[in-house]
Design a protein around this motif. Structure first.
Motif, PDB file in Angstrom:
ATOM      1  N   VAL A  15       0.820  -1.192   0.000  1.00  0.00           N
ATOM      2  CA  VAL A  15       0.000   0.000   0.000  1.00  0.00           C
ATOM      3  C   VAL A  15       0.862   1.252   0.000  1.00  0.00           C
ATOM      4  CG1 VAL A  15      -1.751   1.290   1.264  1.00  0.00           C
ATOM      5  CG2 VAL A  15      -1.863  -1.184   1.173  1.00  0.00           C
ATOM      6  N   TYR A  16       1.941   1.256   0.776  1.00  0.00           N
ATOM      7  CA  TYR A  16       2.790   2.440   0.880  1.00  0.00           C
ATOM      8  C   TYR A  16       4.202   1.982   1.215  1.00  0.00           C
ATOM      9  CZ  TYR A  16       4.618   6.895   2.487  1.00  0.00           C
ATOM     10  OH  TYR A  16       5.373   8.016   2.644  1.00  0.00           O
ATOM     11  N   SER A  17       5.184   2.633   0.611  1.00  0.00           N
ATOM     12  CA  SER A  17       6.567   2.289   0.894  1.00  0.00           C
ATOM     13  C   SER A  17       7.420   3.544   0.865  1.00  0.00           C
ATOM     14  CB  SER A  17       7.091   1.302  -0.148  1.00  0.00           C
ATOM     15  OG  SER A  17       8.472   1.109   0.034  1.00  0.00           O
ATOM     16  N   THR A  18       8.433   3.597   1.711  1.00  0.00           N
ATOM     17  CA  THR A  18       9.365   4.722   1.728  1.00  0.00           C
ATOM     18  C   THR A  18      10.732   4.303   1.223  1.00  0.00           C
ATOM     19  OG1 THR A  18       9.955   4.237   4.013  1.00  0.00           O
ATOM     20  CG2 THR A  18       8.205   5.850   3.651  1.00  0.00           C
ATOM     21  N   ASP A  19      10.818   3.182   0.529  1.00  0.00           N
ATOM     22  CA  ASP A  19      12.105   2.680   0.044  1.00  0.00           C
ATOM     23  C   ASP A  19      12.809   3.651  -0.893  1.00  0.00           C
ATOM     24  OD1 ASP A  19      11.853   0.416   1.523  1.00  0.00           O
ATOM     25  OD2 ASP A  19      11.117  -0.823  -0.130  1.00  0.00           O
ATOM     26  N   SER A  20      12.081   4.249  -1.811  1.00  0.00           N
ATOM     27  CA  SER A  20      12.724   5.127  -2.797  1.00  0.00           C
ATOM     28  C   SER A  20      12.587   6.606  -2.450  1.00  0.00           C
ATOM     29  CB  SER A  20      12.142   4.865  -4.179  1.00  0.00           C
ATOM     30  OG  SER A  20      10.759   5.140  -4.183  1.00  0.00           O
ATOM     31  N   GLY A  21      12.039   6.955  -1.328  1.00  0.00           N
ATOM     32  CA  GLY A  21      11.925   8.357  -0.918  1.00  0.00           C
ATOM     33  C   GLY A  21      10.741   9.051  -1.569  1.00  0.00           C
ATOM     34  N   ARG A  22      10.853  10.374  -1.679  1.00  0.00           N
ATOM     35  CA  ARG A  22       9.763  11.179  -2.236  1.00  0.00           C
ATOM     36  C   ARG A  22       9.652  10.982  -3.741  1.00  0.00           C
ATOM     37  NH1 ARG A  22       8.092  16.004   0.887  1.00  0.00           N
ATOM     38  NH2 ARG A  22       7.259  16.494  -1.130  1.00  0.00           N
ATOM     39  N   HIS A  23       8.433  11.109  -4.252  1.00  0.00           N
ATOM     40  CA  HIS A  23       8.166  10.934  -5.676  1.00  0.00           C
ATOM     41  C   HIS A  23       7.578  12.216  -6.257  1.00  0.00           C
ATOM     42  CE1 HIS A  23       8.475   6.677  -4.655  1.00  0.00           C
ATOM     43  NE2 HIS A  23       8.706   6.482  -5.951  1.00  0.00           N
ATOM     44  N   CYS A  24       7.857  12.444  -7.528  1.00  0.00           N
ATOM     45  CA  CYS A  24       7.282  13.571  -8.254  1.00  0.00           C
ATOM     46  C   CYS A  24       5.801  13.279  -8.504  1.00  0.00           C
ATOM     47  CB  CYS A  24       8.020  13.768  -9.581  1.00  0.00           C
ATOM     48  SG  CYS A  24       7.273  15.020 -10.632  1.00  0.00           S
ATOM     49  N   PRO A  25       4.899  14.227  -8.226  1.00  0.00           N
ATOM     50  CA  PRO A  25       3.473  13.961  -8.438  1.00  0.00           C
ATOM     51  C   PRO A  25       3.087  13.859  -9.921  1.00  0.00           C
ATOM     52  CG  PRO A  25       3.807  16.206  -7.709  1.00  0.00           C
ATOM     53  CD  PRO A  25       5.132  15.521  -7.622  1.00  0.00           C
ATOM     54  N   ASP A  26       3.892  14.438 -10.815  1.00  0.00           N
ATOM     55  CA  ASP A  26       3.545  14.416 -12.238  1.00  0.00           C
ATOM     56  C   ASP A  26       3.967  13.128 -12.929  1.00  0.00           C
ATOM     57  OD1 ASP A  26       2.455  16.965 -12.025  1.00  0.00           O
ATOM     58  OD2 ASP A  26       4.389  17.916 -12.428  1.00  0.00           O
ATOM     59  N   CYS A  27       5.258  12.780 -12.801  1.00  0.00           N
ATOM     60  CA  CYS A  27       5.759  11.601 -13.530  1.00  0.00           C
ATOM     61  C   CYS A  27       5.881  10.364 -12.648  1.00  0.00           C
ATOM     62  CB  CYS A  27       7.105  11.906 -14.175  1.00  0.00           C
ATOM     63  SG  CYS A  27       8.433  12.277 -13.022  1.00  0.00           S
ATOM     64  N   ARG A  28       5.623  10.489 -11.364  1.00  0.00           N
ATOM     65  CA  ARG A  28       5.648   9.396 -10.395  1.00  0.00           C
ATOM     66  C   ARG A  28       7.013   8.703 -10.288  1.00  0.00           C
ATOM     67  NH1 ARG A  28       0.849  10.008  -8.761  1.00  0.00           N
ATOM     68  NH2 ARG A  28      -1.087   9.562  -9.843  1.00  0.00           N
ATOM     69  N   GLN A  29       8.066   9.423 -10.633  1.00  0.00           N
ATOM     70  CA  GLN A  29       9.431   8.925 -10.485  1.00  0.00           C
ATOM     71  C   GLN A  29      10.013   9.491  -9.183  1.00  0.00           C
ATOM     72  OE1 GLN A  29      11.011   6.821 -12.602  1.00  0.00           O
ATOM     73  NE2 GLN A  29       9.101   6.696 -13.770  1.00  0.00           N
ATOM     74  N   PRO A  30      11.058   8.842  -8.636  1.00  0.00           N
ATOM     75  CA  PRO A  30      11.723   9.443  -7.476  1.00  0.00           C
ATOM     76  C   PRO A  30      12.231  10.841  -7.832  1.00  0.00           C
ATOM     77  CG  PRO A  30      12.473   7.195  -7.786  1.00  0.00           C
ATOM     78  CD  PRO A  30      11.607   7.532  -8.958  1.00  0.00           C
ATOM     79  N   ILE A  31      12.258  11.747  -6.862  1.00  0.00           N
ATOM     80  CA  ILE A  31      12.627  13.138  -7.102  1.00  0.00           C
ATOM     81  C   ILE A  31      13.980  13.240  -7.796  1.00  0.00           C
ATOM     82  CG2 ILE A  31      13.253  15.307  -5.926  1.00  0.00           C
ATOM     83  CD1 ILE A  31      10.296  14.935  -5.998  1.00  0.00           C
TER      84      ILE A  31
END
Length: 123
Positions: A15-31
């Motif tokens: 459901v939720y993971s913090t493994d890759s840190g914050r994500h960009c809301p537009d492209c859903r990639q890590p920042i």
């Protein structure tokens, strides 16, 4: 009737993971890997085209500069410098610099002085 899940394992997935840190809301990639905010130079032949337009402007004359091989803030700075040089107002719309009035020759001269290849387009 739908039976309610009694445990997290029964929900069926992550459901939720913090493994890759914050994500960009537009492209859903890590920042760190986000590419949607990076400005790229527009693809073209690298020649700035300067033309005088009156169509669709109520008879008012506008000089437009398109095809400038700059992107983002550099293009905004160039637009404001050209407006100052001409002593008039203008706008930057979709990568096209619009300067109020007929300033084709002055803009060709200024763009050449700044190191851009520029040519007159249109009539």
């Amino acid at each position: 009737m739908v039976k309610k899940a009694s445990s997290f394992a029964a929900l069926g997935g992550l459901v939720y993971s913090t493994d890759s840190g914050r994500h960009c809301p537009d492209c859903r990639q890590p920042i760190d890997a986000c590419t949607c905010k990076q400005a790229t130079a527009p693809a073209g032949d690298g020649i700035a085209r300067v033309r005088r337009e009156t169509k669709g402007r109520g008879g008012k004359t506008v000089t437009s500069v398109s095809g400038v091989p700059l992107a983002g803030d550099e293009l905004k700075e160039l637009a404001s410098a050209l407006k100052r040089r001409c002593g008039t107002g203008g706008a930057l719309k979709d990568g096209v610099i619009e300067i109020q009035g007929d300033h084709v020759d002055l803009l060709l001269e200024e763009l050449a002085k700044r190191g851009f290849k520029a040519k007159k387009s249109g009539g």
